[in-house]
Motif scaffolding. Sequence first.
Motif, PDB file in Angstrom:
ATOM      1  N   SER A  60      28.195  17.573  60.078  1.00  0.00           N
ATOM      2  CA  SER A  60      28.622  18.786  60.763  1.00  0.00           C
ATOM      3  C   SER A  60      30.004  18.623  61.375  1.00  0.00           C
ATOM      4  CB  SER A  60      27.613  19.154  61.857  1.00  0.00           C
ATOM      5  OG  SER A  60      26.358  19.454  61.293  1.00  0.00           O
ATOM      6  N   LEU A  61      30.234  17.471  61.992  1.00  0.00           N
ATOM      7  CA  LEU A  61      31.538  17.223  62.607  1.00  0.00           C
ATOM      8  C   LEU A  61      32.632  17.157  61.549  1.00  0.00           C
ATOM      9  CD1 LEU A  61      30.537  14.558  65.282  1.00  0.00           C
ATOM     10  CD2 LEU A  61      31.214  16.930  65.699  1.00  0.00           C
ATOM     11  N   ARG A  62      32.295  16.546  60.404  1.00  0.00           N
ATOM     12  CA  ARG A  62      33.306  16.385  59.369  1.00  0.00           C
ATOM     13  C   ARG A  62      33.676  17.730  58.742  1.00  0.00           C
ATOM     14  NH1 ARG A  62      30.581  13.244  56.731  1.00  0.00           N
ATOM     15  NH2 ARG A  62      29.891  14.443  54.923  1.00  0.00           N
ATOM     16  N   TRP A  67      25.192  24.448  59.651  1.00  0.00           N
ATOM     17  CA  TRP A  67      24.126  24.925  58.787  1.00  0.00           C
ATOM     18  C   TRP A  67      22.962  25.488  59.602  1.00  0.00           C
ATOM     19  CZ3 TRP A  67      27.358  21.063  57.411  1.00  0.00           C
ATOM     20  CH2 TRP A  67      28.013  21.201  56.189  1.00  0.00           C
ATOM     21  N   SER A  68      23.317  26.196  60.665  1.00  0.00           N
ATOM     22  CA  SER A  68      22.321  26.848  61.512  1.00  0.00           C
ATOM     23  C   SER A  68      22.808  28.249  61.882  1.00  0.00           C
ATOM     24  CB  SER A  68      22.073  26.038  62.786  1.00  0.00           C
ATOM     25  OG  SER A  68      21.489  24.788  62.490  1.00  0.00           O
ATOM     26  N   GLU A  96      19.743  26.312  52.397  1.00  0.00           N
ATOM     27  CA  GLU A  96      19.687  25.113  53.243  1.00  0.00           C
ATOM     28  C   GLU A  96      20.275  25.331  54.633  1.00  0.00           C
ATOM     29  OE1 GLU A  96      21.373  21.852  51.062  1.00  0.00           O
ATOM     30  OE2 GLU A  96      19.792  21.881  49.543  1.00  0.00           O
ATOM     31  N   TYR A  97      20.025  26.525  55.174  1.00  0.00           N
ATOM     32  CA  TYR A  97      20.407  26.826  56.556  1.00  0.00           C
ATOM     33  C   TYR A  97      19.159  26.854  57.429  1.00  0.00           C
ATOM     34  CZ  TYR A  97      25.300  28.112  55.724  1.00  0.00           C
ATOM     35  OH  TYR A  97      26.637  28.089  55.437  1.00  0.00           O
ATOM     36  N   ASP A 124      26.755  28.541  63.062  1.00  0.00           N
ATOM     37  CA  ASP A 124      27.688  29.087  62.080  1.00  0.00           C
ATOM     38  C   ASP A 124      27.776  30.608  62.116  1.00  0.00           C
ATOM     39  OD1 ASP A 124      28.189  26.520  61.230  1.00  0.00           O
ATOM     40  OD2 ASP A 124      26.677  26.579  59.661  1.00  0.00           O
ATOM     41  N   GLY A 125      26.750  31.259  62.620  1.00  0.00           N
ATOM     42  CA  GLY A 125      26.768  32.715  62.671  1.00  0.00           C
ATOM     43  C   GLY A 125      25.557  33.252  63.397  1.00  0.00           C
TER      44      GLY A 125
END
Length: 344
Positions: A60-62, A67-68, A96-97, A124-125
């Motif tokens: 996630s950091l990279r 993905w949530s 895959e969220y 993410d949204g």
Amino acid sequence: MSNAVRSKITIKQVAAASGVAPSTVSNALTGKGYVAPATRSRVVEAAASLGYRASSLARSLRLQQTWSVGLLLADVSNPFFPAVVRGIEDVLWGKEYNLVLCNTDYRKDKEAAYLRHLLDKRLDGLILASTASDSDDVLRLQAERVPFVMLNRRHVSAKTHYVGMDNEGGVGMAMEHLLALGHRRIAFIKGRADSSAAEERYQGYLKALRQAGIPFDEALVAYGDYTIESGHAAAVGLMGRPRLPTAIVSANDFMAFGAMALFKERGLRVPQEMSVIGFDDIFVSALPWIELTTVRPQSWQLGASAAELLLDLINGQAGNRPRETILPNELILRATTARARANG
């Protein structure tokens, strides 16, 4: 191999074991970029053998992505919402969220607190299915360029990405059915004052009256908050009018249930003396001892469409202008409507 050893396996060790570069391992395990099938199989086999587990936090950091997705619902206990949530979850799971569900109870303070929490988590949204039509939070989300979709809720001033049902048309179908049965004194139980969906359903009632040439009578409008109790209270008020209606359209099924309970208490027979139509077609509406005539939205598709639009937003595929999807409804005829009584 012990769990302690497994937790220390790195992507470089998987690369060495499979004879490829670390970047190839990353692409093979995440599906990003092209990797030959034989190479991918070799990498996956090596990762499984070594017990490698990718760090979701590091990933996630990279990639600056979690993905949530967050979902704000007004009332998770309302039977209308499970199919909507299932539609959202089915689409997100396929991509895959993860889904984070928050119940706001129609409270602006609770909604604002959840939004702050979700934004702090850098989701993410967002999908907003509880927001009041005058919410300042919507304006803040726009200003901060947060990807979000409003689900069957509109903002009074902001143009947003939106997925909803044809609220006005749904009530229009209900009114058309009652008018065809000879009803002219048709009452309406309106939903929450801060709900754009409730206002659209009310406008459907008014439009149907105008098209039928029936004068508007304010005494035939009652107000509720989508609960059974408020439907009961609304019906009490309507029954206190000098001239009773012959039919009632309710902005949701719960309020229709409350009204029907009041009619039973008063000995008023449904549908012989009072026709009733709801909106939402929740599962209990079809039970043999209820059999409510109601408007059925495409609940699963509402959720799925909102999730698909949000993923397009997250991936930069939604375009520059707000997109809007309106799904049609279906009128489900059951046992709570009949021809208007002769003296109606």
